[in-house]
Design an enzyme around this catalytic site. Structure first.
Site, PDB file in Angstrom:
ATOM      1  N   GLY A 184       1.052  -1.176  -0.099  1.00 56.93           N
ATOM      2  CA  GLY A 184       0.033   0.156   0.056  1.00 56.93           C
ATOM      3  C   GLY A 184       1.058   1.061  -0.240  1.00 56.93           C
ATOM      4  N   CYS A 185       0.500   2.333   0.580  1.00 56.02           N
ATOM      5  CA  CYS A 185       1.283   3.393   0.778  1.00 56.02           C
ATOM      6  C   CYS A 185       2.134   3.610   1.918  1.00 56.02           C
ATOM      7  CB  CYS A 185       0.297   4.499   0.567  1.00 56.02           C
ATOM      8  SG  CYS A 185      -0.884   4.318   1.726  1.00 56.02           S
ATOM      9  N   VAL A 186       2.035   2.761   2.768  1.00 60.55           N
ATOM     10  CA  VAL A 186       2.831   2.793   3.966  1.00 60.55           C
ATOM     11  C   VAL A 186       3.923   1.826   4.155  1.00 60.55           C
ATOM     12  CG1 VAL A 186       1.357   4.367   5.319  1.00 60.55           C
ATOM     13  CG2 VAL A 186       1.032   1.869   5.053  1.00 60.55           C
TER      14      VAL A 186
END
Lengths: 111, 408
Positions: free
Chosen positions: A109-111
């Site tokens: 994801g984005c993390v």
């Protein structure tokens, strides 16, 4: 962890994602799909190949939004239909399940 | 070489890089920084605006004031990047470059989410813009019980911990106002957990439980229905709300996609470790504008700035760029006005327990709600404006430090 395909053992992470992208073959993909209880159709293969191509080019799995856009463009669908189409192919989510079959690492994801 | 560096975007990353390069390079190097306006926003503060902890007008300052005088600061709209000609066009000018730094950030686009604009400002809000945060502040002041839903529309989005902080702060705020008992709070996310990293996710889920906040995961937003007050997922699941707070779809800057340099949603394909644009020479990318798999957050832009400056300096001296960046990110997670947690992680190492930045002494605790962390969060704003933007060093490397972290 590992999976067995035609007598060869392939290392996976604890969630069943292939550790070595380079070891991926269509037979390995079939086995990975079997574990996910997915019957591979041509549409599945198209998506898996798109994912592999994208990963090779950008060195990252595409965001779901990119997949949806690509399908919407190719099939002339609207965004919602494209999303539903994706989920029909890979019910547990295109990001997680399709990437697994495509032999990509687990998307973070984005993390 | 003509000795020209152009930086696109004067936010956190662009400002630090321009200033830092200015300090390192002799005067015959011309450094130009272009942005569409002179409003530098302290973005971490936007989370506080809805709860009245911080006033919106204290978050905006002049960009120019924080850019060294020897950097040529241009206010203009960037209209095109031509990586082959090594040229950037703006509405009024043309700039050629030897090195280009893309720090154009990302923005929320609520108009991309079906039904959201119809409900915007009525019962759907966002704190991802100054104006939105102020509208939400008004709404929360009038809020008198009911169901508050915090929803993340899709990945990727900016500051992945902010929505978690928002529901924790909402719990604190409603308790403070004596209306928590008649308020339901639900957190609805497309992620399979509260956060993608397992240890931190488990800690946040535990905290949410103790605050009676419901978490709904794997929810991909399809549409907002403001009239009938529900959000619907692609699978057809519905979650009802009285007040919706949403992180709308997020995309990179238009000039990136208009110039044909993006990954499909406005971000520049970027090497994870050198931060060089994958397909173009002489271009580095930083902060929210990249597609690298780490948080879109200020700390990331700050750590990346050190790497980008190092690699541009290397190339100027005829040395290949080095694979330094490791995805390092550091984020405070505010629990209430007065307490905060802190996480520190990179591409490979998930947030762990421990002390930060010094082993044993801290003074900050990782993955733990403490008062000291809150003081750190408050003090950081001063540090941001006065030390970080100037491109001065804090003495720590840009990469993750394992000392102080509990492994296993």
């Amino acid at each position: 962890m590992s999976i067995e395909v035609n007598g060869t053992s392939y290392a996976t992470d604890e969630n069943g994602y292939l550790l070595n992208l380079g070891e991926w073959t269509e037979d390995v993909a079939k086995k990975l799909a079997e574990v996910e209880e997915i019957d591979m159709t041509e549409e599945h293969w198209n998506l898996v190949n798109f994912l592999r191509g994208y990963y090779e080019e950008y060195q990252i799995a595409p965001a779901v939004k990119i997949l949806t856009k690509a399908i919407a463009n190719e099939k002339g669908m609207d965004k919602k239909d494209a999303s539903e189409f994706l989920y029909k192919l890979f019910p547990k989510g295109p990001a997680l399940q399709a990437c697994k079959v495509a032999g990509l690492p687990k998307p973070t994801g984005c993390v | 070489m003509s000795k020209k560096i152009v930086v696109l975007g004067g936010g956190t990353g662009g400002t630090i890089v321009a200033n830092n390069l200015r300090r390192h390079l002799p005067k015959d190097w011309e450094i130009t920084l272009i942005d569409r306006d002179d409003r530098h926003i302290y973005q971490p503060g936007m989370l506080f605006v809805p709860f009245g902890i911080q006033k919106a007008n204290t978050l905006v300052r002049s960009r120019k004031k924080y850019i060294l005088p020897d950097v040529n600061f241009v206010i203009d709209e960037i209209t095109h990047i031509d990586p082959d000609k090594k040229e950037v066009k703006t509405k009024k000018h043309k700039f050629s470059y030897d090195f280009l730094v893309i720090s154009t950030g990302c923005k929320v686009v609520p108009e991309e989410n079906d039904g959201l604009m119809e409900a915007w400002g009525k019962n759907a809000f966002s704190f991802y813009t100054i104006e939105g945060a102020e509208m939400l502040h008004k709404k929360l002041k009038e809020f008198d019980g009911g169901k508050l839903v915090m929803n993340i529309a899709e990945l990727p989005f900016k500051c992945p911990v902010a929505p978690i902080e928002f529901v924790f702060l909402a719990d604190w705020y409603f308790k403070n106002r004596g209306i928590r008992h008649k308020t339901e709070i639900e957190f609805v996310t497309p992620l399979p957990g509260a956060f993608t990293k397992p240890k931190a996710s488990a800690v946040f889920i535990e905290s949410a439980k103790s605050k009676n906040i419901k978490i709904t995961t794997s929810f991909e937003l399809n549409a907002v229905n403001g009239k009938e007050k529900y959000i619907e997922s692609i699978k057809g699941d519905k979650v009802s709300f009285d007040t919706l707070v949403v992180v709308p779809s997020t995309i990179g800057d238009k000039v990136i996609s208009d110039s044909g340099m993006d990954d499909g949603i406005g971000y520049v394909p970027t090497h994870h470790n050198t931060l060089k644009a994958l397909k173009h020479d002489g271009i580095y990318v930083i902060g929210d504008a990249t597609n690298v798999p780490t948080s879109k957050a200020g700390s990331v832009a700050h750590y990346e700035a050190d790497v980008v400056v190092f690699n541009i300096m290397s190339e100027i001296h005829g040395v290949k760029p080095e694979e330094i960046y490791d995805g390092h990110s550091t984020c405070f997670i505010v629990y209430s006005k007065g307490t905060s947690s802190l996480i520190d992680f990179n591409y490979k190492i998930e947030p762990l327990h421990g002390m930060f930045p010094a082993p044993k002494f801290g003074p900050f605790s990782l993955l733990k709600e403490t008062k000291m962390n809150w003081y750190g969060k408050l003090g950081f704003e001063w540090l941001y404006w006065n030390v970080l933007l100037a491109g001065r060093h804090l003495g720590a490397p840009p990469t993750l430090v394992m000392a102080g972290k509990e492994v296993g």
